[in-house]
Motif scaffolding. Structure first.
Motif, PDB file in Angstrom:
ATOM      1  N   ALA A 169      25.660  34.570  43.004  1.00 21.68           N
ATOM      2  CA  ALA A 169      24.839  34.493  44.226  1.00 21.68           C
ATOM      3  C   ALA A 169      25.696  34.385  45.489  1.00 21.68           C
ATOM      4  O   ALA A 169      25.357  34.945  46.529  1.00 21.68           O
ATOM      5  CB  ALA A 169      23.892  33.296  44.139  1.00 21.68           C
ATOM      6  N   GLY A 170      26.831  33.692  45.379  1.00 20.49           N
ATOM      7  CA  GLY A 170      27.779  33.590  46.487  1.00 20.49           C
ATOM      8  C   GLY A 170      27.169  33.153  47.807  1.00 20.49           C
ATOM      9  O   GLY A 170      27.328  33.806  48.828  1.00 20.49           O
ATOM     10  N   THR A 171      26.468  32.004  47.789  1.00 22.90           N
ATOM     11  CA  THR A 171      25.777  31.555  49.003  1.00 22.90           C
ATOM     12  C   THR A 171      26.646  30.691  49.920  1.00 22.90           C
ATOM     13  O   THR A 171      26.271  30.420  51.051  1.00 22.90           O
ATOM     14  CB  THR A 171      24.500  30.767  48.635  1.00 22.90           C
ATOM     15  N   THR A 172      27.795  30.221  49.423  1.00 22.70           N
ATOM     16  CA  THR A 172      28.683  29.411  50.266  1.00 22.70           C
ATOM     17  C   THR A 172      30.087  30.016  50.249  1.00 22.70           C
ATOM     18  O   THR A 172      30.453  30.765  49.343  1.00 22.70           O
ATOM     19  CB  THR A 172      28.779  27.954  49.762  1.00 22.70           C
ATOM     20  N   LEU A 173      30.876  29.633  51.247  1.00 26.52           N
ATOM     21  CA  LEU A 173      32.256  30.112  51.356  1.00 26.52           C
ATOM     22  C   LEU A 173      33.066  29.714  50.119  1.00 26.52           C
ATOM     23  O   LEU A 173      33.858  30.502  49.598  1.00 26.52           O
ATOM     24  CB  LEU A 173      32.891  29.511  52.625  1.00 26.52           C
ATOM     25  N   GLU A 174      32.836  28.479  49.640  1.00 18.00           N
ATOM     26  CA  GLU A 174      33.570  27.976  48.468  1.00 18.00           C
ATOM     27  C   GLU A 174      33.241  28.784  47.214  1.00 18.00           C
ATOM     28  O   GLU A 174      34.127  29.086  46.407  1.00 18.00           O
ATOM     29  CB  GLU A 174      33.233  26.489  48.228  1.00 18.00           C
ATOM     30  N   MET A 175      31.964  29.140  47.064  1.00 13.96           N
ATOM     31  CA  MET A 175      31.552  29.938  45.904  1.00 13.96           C
ATOM     32  C   MET A 175      32.205  31.316  45.923  1.00 13.96           C
ATOM     33  O   MET A 175      32.694  31.794  44.897  1.00 13.96           O
ATOM     34  CB  MET A 175      30.028  30.099  45.872  1.00 13.96           C
ATOM     35  N   VAL A 176      32.222  31.942  47.091  1.00 12.88           N
ATOM     36  CA  VAL A 176      32.788  33.294  47.183  1.00 12.88           C
ATOM     37  C   VAL A 176      34.307  33.251  46.975  1.00 12.88           C
ATOM     38  O   VAL A 176      34.880  34.128  46.331  1.00 12.88           O
ATOM     39  CB  VAL A 176      32.432  33.971  48.528  1.00 12.88           C
ATOM     40  N   SER A 177      34.964  32.199  47.483  1.00 17.08           N
ATOM     41  CA  SER A 177      36.411  32.060  47.274  1.00 17.08           C
ATOM     42  C   SER A 177      36.733  31.936  45.785  1.00 17.08           C
ATOM     43  O   SER A 177      37.684  32.554  45.290  1.00 17.08           O
ATOM     44  CB  SER A 177      36.932  30.827  48.021  1.00 17.08           C
ATOM     45  N   LEU A 178      35.917  31.147  45.078  1.00 13.95           N
ATOM     46  CA  LEU A 178      36.133  30.998  43.635  1.00 13.95           C
ATOM     47  C   LEU A 178      35.833  32.305  42.903  1.00 13.95           C
ATOM     48  O   LEU A 178      36.505  32.651  41.931  1.00 13.95           O
ATOM     49  CB  LEU A 178      35.273  29.851  43.087  1.00 13.95           C
ATOM     50  N   GLN A 179      34.831  33.033  43.400  1.00 15.80           N
ATOM     51  CA  GLN A 179      34.522  34.376  42.884  1.00 15.80           C
ATOM     52  C   GLN A 179      35.787  35.244  42.917  1.00 15.80           C
ATOM     53  O   GLN A 179      36.118  35.933  41.952  1.00 15.80           O
ATOM     54  CB  GLN A 179      33.494  35.025  43.805  1.00 15.80           C
ATOM     55  N   VAL A 180      36.463  35.215  44.060  1.00 10.05           N
ATOM     56  CA  VAL A 180      37.691  36.003  44.242  1.00 10.05           C
ATOM     57  C   VAL A 180      38.727  35.622  43.186  1.00 10.05           C
ATOM     58  O   VAL A 180      39.345  36.488  42.562  1.00 10.05           O
ATOM     59  CB  VAL A 180      38.285  35.803  45.667  1.00 10.05           C
ATOM     60  N   GLN A 181      38.889  34.306  42.952  1.00  7.71           N
ATOM     61  CA  GLN A 181      39.860  33.850  41.945  1.00  7.71           C
ATOM     62  C   GLN A 181      39.504  34.379  40.555  1.00  7.71           C
ATOM     63  O   GLN A 181      40.392  34.773  39.787  1.00  7.71           O
ATOM     64  CB  GLN A 181      39.912  32.325  41.918  1.00  7.71           C
ATOM     65  N   VAL A 182      38.214  34.375  40.250  1.00  5.69           N
ATOM     66  CA  VAL A 182      37.750  34.877  38.943  1.00  5.69           C
ATOM     67  C   VAL A 182      38.077  36.363  38.807  1.00  5.69           C
ATOM     68  O   VAL A 182      38.628  36.799  37.786  1.00  5.69           O
ATOM     69  CB  VAL A 182      36.233  34.632  38.757  1.00  5.69           C
ATOM     70  N   TYR A 183      37.763  37.145  39.836  1.00  5.38           N
ATOM     71  CA  TYR A 183      38.020  38.589  39.779  1.00  5.38           C
ATOM     72  C   TYR A 183      39.521  38.889  39.709  1.00  5.38           C
ATOM     73  O   TYR A 183      39.938  39.825  39.018  1.00  5.38           O
ATOM     74  CB  TYR A 183      37.385  39.303  40.975  1.00  5.38           C
ATOM     75  N   LEU A 184      40.331  38.090  40.393  1.00  3.02           N
ATOM     76  CA  LEU A 184      41.786  38.283  40.319  1.00  3.02           C
ATOM     77  C   LEU A 184      42.286  37.976  38.914  1.00  3.02           C
ATOM     78  O   LEU A 184      43.162  38.663  38.397  1.00  3.02           O
ATOM     79  CB  LEU A 184      42.507  37.390  41.342  1.00  3.02           C
ATOM     80  N   ARG A 185      41.701  36.942  38.283  1.00  2.00           N
ATOM     81  CA  ARG A 185      42.073  36.604  36.896  1.00  2.00           C
ATOM     82  C   ARG A 185      41.667  37.732  35.946  1.00  2.00           C
ATOM     83  O   ARG A 185      42.302  37.952  34.918  1.00  2.00           O
ATOM     84  CB  ARG A 185      41.388  35.288  36.513  1.00  2.00           C
TER      85      ARG A 185
END
Length: 235
Positions: A69-85
């Motif tokens: 859902a990526g509703t907060t900055l923190e969620m989207v930042s963690l999303q990025v880490q997941v995709y990089l992994r």
């Protein structure tokens, strides 16, 4: 008030998860239950905690699902880490673009930009180094930022320079998983004595027994022992 209560409970659950591996089973059961409850399942803090826990367990698909859902900055930042992994830099860039639209000047956006630039490689690595350096000058040299600078130096083949940052990070936190993992890699490139590498690996095994470096090392040792036993048997 209900949202705040759910957020507080989620943070407590994360603390329980991180405090001991023995708590893992009950934490996962509780997390699944809360994510199935219509009253709590869309709480941003709970979804962020779910993403952190799944990422710790290397359950990347589950982490991505929780953070979708990526509703907060923190969620989207963690999303990025997941995709990089996942080695999906292309999707990570899209999430980073969303962060920039949400809050371009935020420290978290700058930090996440540096992580993506490291993954992109080439000239972007130097840009990443400057971002980590600027943040360290502004907020002090934390292990996270020191590891960022060290990673950039390693990407550029400057392992001696990288080691300086990593040893600083080790002084600040002797059990930091990322520092120890990077020191294992760095020490092999700088041709350190095997006992130095083994010392870092021993610390890593104690602080993060489930990390990928320890797992790979353990598997290699088992494979070697099995091959040696087979050789003796055939001899």
């Amino acid at each position: 008030a209900e949202d705040a209560q759910t957020a507080l409970q989620a943070v407590k659950l994360l603390a329980t998860f991180l405090s001991s591996k023995d708590n893992e089973e009950i934490v996962m059961v509780t997390l699944k239950e809360w994510l199935s409850d219509p009253q709590s399942q869309n709480n941003p803090t709970l979804l962020l905690v779910a993403g952190i826990i799944h990422l710790h367990r290397n359950e990347l698909e589950e982490a991505a699902k929780a953070l979708h859902a990526g509703t907060t900055l923190e969620m989207v930042s963690l999303q990025v880490q997941v995709y990089l992994r996942m080695a999906r830099v292309d999707i990570a860039e899209k999430s980073l673009s969303l962060m920039s639209k949400m809050e371009d000047d935020a420290t978290l956006t700058q930090l996440t930009t540096a992580w993506v630039n490291l993954a992109l490689g080439g000239e972007k690595v130097q840009e990443a180094f400057y971002v980590f350096q600027e943040l360290a000058d502004k907020y002090n040299e934390t292990p996270l930022l020191l590891n960022g600078m060290a990673s950039a130096q390693m990407h550029m083949g400057k392992f001696e320079e990288a080691e300086k940052y990593l040893l600083k990070a080790l002084q600040k936190s002797s059990s930091d998983t990322q520092t120890l993992q990077n020191l294992v890699v760095c020490s092999q490139h700088t041709r350190k004595a095997p006992e130095v590498v083994n010392r870092y690996l021993a610390s890593l095994s104690r602080s993060a027994p489930s990390c990928s470096v320890v797992h790979r090392r353990s598997k290699l040792e088992k494979d070697f022992d099995a091959a040696a036993a087979g050789f003796k048997a055939s001899a």
